[in-house]
Design an enzyme around this catalytic site. Structure first.
Site, PDB file in Angstrom:
ATOM      1  N   ARG A  63       0.821  -1.218   0.000  1.00 52.44           N
ATOM      2  CA  ARG A  63       0.000   0.000   0.000  1.00 52.44           C
ATOM      3  C   ARG A  63       0.858   1.273   0.000  1.00 52.44           C
ATOM      4  NH1 ARG A  63      -1.907   0.594   4.769  1.00 52.44           N
ATOM      5  NH2 ARG A  63      -3.002  -1.399   4.915  1.00 52.44           N
ATOM      6  N   TYR A 117     -14.530  21.992 -11.280  1.00 53.79           N
ATOM      7  CA  TYR A 117     -14.930  20.717 -11.894  1.00 53.79           C
ATOM      8  C   TYR A 117     -16.107  20.143 -11.106  1.00 53.79           C
ATOM      9  CZ  TYR A 117     -13.981  15.799 -13.285  1.00 53.79           C
ATOM     10  OH  TYR A 117     -14.056  14.516 -13.757  1.00 53.79           O
ATOM     11  N   ASP A 189      -6.175  22.836  -8.592  1.00 56.40           N
ATOM     12  CA  ASP A 189      -6.319  21.783  -9.601  1.00 56.40           C
ATOM     13  C   ASP A 189      -5.617  22.300 -10.856  1.00 56.40           C
ATOM     14  OD1 ASP A 189      -7.175  20.104 -11.679  1.00 56.40           O
ATOM     15  OD2 ASP A 189      -9.059  19.652 -10.670  1.00 56.40           O
ATOM     16  N   LYS A 214      -5.485  12.651 -17.489  1.00 59.06           N
ATOM     17  CA  LYS A 214      -5.522  13.505 -18.675  1.00 59.06           C
ATOM     18  C   LYS A 214      -4.156  13.489 -19.373  1.00 59.06           C
ATOM     19  CE  LYS A 214      -9.643  14.143 -17.170  1.00 59.06           C
ATOM     20  NZ  LYS A 214     -10.123  15.186 -16.303  1.00 59.06           N
TER      21      LYS A 214
HETATM   22  C1  LIG Z   1     -10.938  14.894 -15.053  1.00 56.93           C
HETATM   23  C2  LIG Z   1     -10.674  15.925 -14.038  1.00 56.93           C
HETATM   24  C3  LIG Z   1     -10.564  15.596 -12.691  1.00 56.93           C
HETATM   25  C4  LIG Z   1     -10.809  14.211 -12.174  1.00 56.93           C
HETATM   26  O1  LIG Z   1      -9.933  13.270 -12.676  1.00 56.93           O
HETATM   27  P1  LIG Z   1     -10.358  11.718 -12.781  1.00 56.93           P
HETATM   28  O2  LIG Z   1      -9.055  11.041 -12.964  1.00 56.93           O
HETATM   29  O3  LIG Z   1     -11.279  11.630 -13.950  1.00 56.93           O
HETATM   30  O4  LIG Z   1     -11.020  11.360 -11.494  1.00 56.93           O
HETATM   31  C5  LIG Z   1     -10.258  16.590 -11.795  1.00 56.93           C
HETATM   32  N1  LIG Z   1     -10.093  17.864 -12.205  1.00 56.93           N
HETATM   33  C6  LIG Z   1     -10.199  18.223 -13.493  1.00 56.93           C
HETATM   34  C7  LIG Z   1      -9.996  19.634 -13.868  1.00 56.93           C
HETATM   35  C8  LIG Z   1     -10.512  17.271 -14.451  1.00 56.93           C
HETATM   36  O5  LIG Z   1     -10.637  17.631 -15.724  1.00 56.93           O
END
Ligand SMILES: *Cc1c(COP(=O)(O)O)cnc(C)c1O
Length: 399
Positions: A63, A117, A189, A214
């Site tokens: 973990r 988001y 973020d 992403k």
């Molecule tokens: C997609 C996204 C997330 C979440 O990511 P996941 O891996 O899909 O959980 C968080 N913040 C932004 C800006 C995003 O585009």
């Protein structure tokens, strides 16, 4: 390469290639391989006790990770000058949730950007509310004015810049300075820019979050998140992450690590192609406004020009007139744009976006309906031809 050996002047493109490839983690293999583990075997009791003292970057239990996760985490830390360390999560949402839980407790107030988001927003009205944390949403363009919102119970300010649906660029340095002056933790973020185009920790952020799903993974085939901490926030982040049992699978971390090596060239192409498509769209009569941080019509564009070193492939367009059916006619017939959530992979994507119900601090009042585009690595002229046909369908349906 150890920290001490790293050239302070080294460019990020080089760091992408070299980072996280410590010899003891790679054993000579170029990209750190997949180490899968739950149980770790110790030589003897003394060895077990010794390794228990500090488990960071030490084989202790599955973990806590293996060199596969440490290598990617270390590379992400290296891309953020001034950062202490990075931890990985099974998704971007898990990274957002853990970072917030690391700094908030019952009775605290969170200042959350109104353009956040959607799942981040849902966390505020759901789990955080249930735990006794109150959220106040603020105007993404508030800048230094955030100081006037910080109250006695304010513990954290969360930013997303640009907003991943509506693309307002935030004045992160001003918000961080105001927060720091009051002892308030800042979270960002940074998924849209990645540390390549926005160095969050250097700009004053305490916890920088990526949905690695992403651009880091980059191929739409794995879910992964990360949080990179400034020294001020590292111990809290680590403790909460461990207590929640957060862990990213080694296979997914490996896909992230593999994606990271080419992220620089991919982003450069996403940037160039997206700008070409966005500029073309801006000249079309069916488009009222292009929401691309590198173009002047985007709220906060000047801040982007001041603080960012590049733009990625995600932006929005506001349609001129038309209705839901006309927007659907545009989208449904596109050949090269998949209709789907997420973004940051090699392929182009499109979604209709309706931000109005997601706003509470400042109403969303665009001239028309919104479409969000992710520009992939296809030839931009082919994408433009596809969109031209889409706009013709829109025009026909709207009239
Ligand atoms: C997609 C996204 C997330 C979440 O990511 P996941 O891996 O899909 O959980 C968080 N913040 C932004 C800006 C995003 O585009």
């Amino acid at each position: 390469m150890s920290e001490g050996e790293r050239d302070a002047e080294q460019q990020p493109a080089t760091t992408l290639v070299t980072a996280g490839r410590r010899a003891e983690w790679t054993q000579g293999i170029v990209n750190p391989p997949v180490w899968r583990a739950s149980t770790i075997l110790y030589d003897n009791v003394a060895d077990l006790k010794e390794r228990q003292k500090d488990t960071h970057h030490r084989l202790y239990y599955g973990r806590r990770g293996t060199p596969t996760q440490w290598s990617l985490a270390d590379a992400l830390t290296e891309l953020e000058p001034g950062a202490e360390a990075t931890l990985l999560y099974p998704s971007g949402v898990a990274a957002v949730a853990t970072a917030l839980l690391a700094v908030l407790k019952p009775g605290d107030e969170l200042l959350m950007v109104d353009s956040a988001y959607e799942p981040t927003r849902a966390l505020c009205g759901g789990l955080l509310k249930r735990l006794g944390v109150t959220t106040r949403f603020y105007d993404p363009l508030v800048g230094a004015g955030i100081a006037g919102m910080i109250g006695e119970n304010t513990r954290a300010v969360f930013m997303e810049s640009p907003g991943s649906l509506t693309f307002e660029v935030q004045d992160v340095p001003a918000i961080c300075a105001a927060a720091r002056a009051r002892g308030v933790t800042t979270l960002l973020d940074n998924t849209w820019a990645t540390p390549l185009y926005f160095r969050a920790i250097e700009k004053g952020v305490d916890l920088s979050i990526l949905a690695c799903t992403k651009y880091v993974v980059g191929h739409s085939d794995a879910m992964l998140g990360s949080v990179t901490a400034a020294p001020s926030a590292w111990s809290k982040l680590r403790q909460t992450t461990y207590q929640l049992g957060q862990h990213a699978a080694p296979d997914d971390a490996w896909l992230g690590s593999r994606g990271l090596r080419t992220m620089g060239v991919r982003l450069a192409q996403h940037q160039a192609s997206a700008l070409k498509v966005a500029r073309w769209l801006g000249e079309q009569p069916e488009i009222a406004r292009v929401l691309h941080p590198a173009l002047p019509d985007c709220p906060g564009h000047e801040t982007w020009a001041r603080d960012f070193t590049g733009a990625s492939g995600l932006f929005g367009v506001v349609l001129n007139g038309g209705d839901d059916a006309a927007r659907a006619a545009l989208i449904d017939g596109l050949r090269l744009f998949g209709i789907g959530f997420s973004w940051g992979g090699f392929e182009s994507l499109v979604v209709p976006a309706d931000p109005a119900p997601l706003r509470s601090a400042v109403p969303w009042s665009a001239e028309g309906l919104l479409v969000r585009l992710h520009i992939g690595l296809e030839d931009p002229d082919d994408l433009i031809a596809d969109l031209a046909a889409g706009l013709a369908r829109f025009r026909a349906a709207a009239s």
